[in-house]
Design an enzyme around this catalytic site. Structure first.
Site, mmCIF file in Angstrom:
data_model
loop_
_atom_site.group_PDB
_atom_site.id
_atom_site.type_symbol
_atom_site.label_atom_id
_atom_site.label_comp_id
_atom_site.label_asym_id
_atom_site.label_seq_id
_atom_site.Cartn_x
_atom_site.Cartn_y
_atom_site.Cartn_z
ATOM 1 N N ARG A 1 12.423 115.314 95.872
ATOM 2 C CA ARG A 1 11.892 114.065 96.412
ATOM 3 C C ARG A 1 10.844 113.535 95.437
ATOM 4 O O ARG A 1 10.053 114.308 94.884
ATOM 5 C CB ARG A 1 11.227 114.295 97.778
ATOM 6 N N HIS B 1 19.024 108.723 92.372
ATOM 7 C CA HIS B 1 19.317 109.672 93.456
ATOM 8 C C HIS B 1 20.829 109.943 93.555
ATOM 9 O O HIS B 1 21.430 109.806 94.640
ATOM 10 C CB HIS B 1 18.775 109.122 94.782
#
Ligand code: OXD
Length: 299
Positions: free
Chosen positions: A214, A262
């Site tokens: 993250r 991502h």
């Protein structure tokens, strides 16, 4: 159990289609911001990525939240009642895909590919001999994804040390010995901002950071400073604090940083549907759902 699909920014349709193909009777409703309170009042389950502000309070019957991903950080909002079960997708194929991405980035750095890409731009044919890669890699987080990453890195020649809450070593000790550091930690209040100026300063000079976890694990301003000072040699960030990244985000233009949006690896709608339906059936029987997370740990 009526289920609310909250998959934004991913479209809900592929997940809904895959779920209906397995369990046609499963009642699904797709979230939209102006939804009638009556349509939310009997929702018992959520398949989602992130809770919009204030939504939990509009779901009085909520019993179960299943993440569409491996991480649950955007769903563990403080207002979620304690009795609600939370689960996630655990997908060995996704773990392998992420591990392949990490190996790609680690080899790209260790073999100096950016240097040869620059030479090609300059039409310059000049060689810099290197041996087989043997660099030391520290993998932070040794869950399903971190373990898959460690296995694949070892298979191509890296020397790997894993770090987890239970490993006993201090973070500083493992960072010191990582020519390359890979972040595969869950995001929790304890790990948010864990890669700050002090942690980055503990890495060896010329060190390389790969983040597939993250964005909030890294204090991005500290990373940029560590690259500008020449302490770190580069970073590959598949995740960023602000996704999608704004055009003005300084990470885009910082030399040494490789940005990907991502995409290290996603689970297929089919896998997500299979695990969601298995959990839904367990909940119907009064059991805990598959891959339930420990809410006190956050993973
Ligand atoms: C995640 C995922 O949790 O992509 O990041 O599964």
């Amino acid at each position: 159990m009526k289920t609310l699909m909250l998959t934004h920014p991913m479209p809900a349709a592929p997940f809904a289609e895959a779920i209906r193909a397995i369990e046609p009777a499963l009642p699904l409703v797709e979230y939209h911001p102006r939804m009638d309170p009556a349509a939310l009042s009997d929702v018992q389950a959520v398949l989602g990525w992130r809770f919009p502000d204030g939504l939990v309070a509009r779901l009085p019957q909520l019993r179960w939240v299943c993440s569409v991903g491996a991480g649950v950080d955007k769903l563990l909002v403080p207002e979620l009642p304690p009795q609600v079960s939370v689960s996630r997708i655990v997908d060995a194929e996704q773990a392998v895909g992420i591990a392949q991405f990490v190996v790609l980035m680690a080899l790209r750095h260790a073999r100096g590919l950016a240097h040869y890409e620059e030479l090609q731009r300059r039409r310059e044919w000049s060689r810099r001999p290197t041996g087989a890669v043997r660099q030391r890699v520290t993998v932070l987080g040794m869950g399903a994804v971190g373990s898959a990453i460690a296995r694949l890195l070892r298979a191509v020649g890296f020397e790997v040390t894993g770090y987890s809450r239970r490993s006993g070593a201090t973070l500083q000790a493992v960072l010191v010995s990582g020519d390359i550091v890979v972040c595969a930690l869950p995001l929790t209040p304890q790990t948010s901002g864990i890669l700050d100026a002090d942690a980055l300063a503990s890495m060896p000079r010329g060190g390389y950071l790969i983040n597939i976890a993250r964005g909030a694990h890294v204090v991005e301003a500290d990373l940029i400073a560590a690259l500008r000072s020449g302490h770190l040699g580069g970073a590959a960030l598949d995740v960023q604090a602000h996704e999608p990244m704004a055009p003005a985000d300084p990470l885009w233009t910082q030399p040494g940083i490789t940005i990907t949006p991502h995409i290290a690896a996603q689970s297929s709608p089919q896998t997500i549907a299979e695990q969601f339906v298995a959990g839904w059936r367990q909940m119907q029987r009064g059991e805990f759902p598959l891959n339930r997370v420990d809410r006190s740990l956050g993973y």
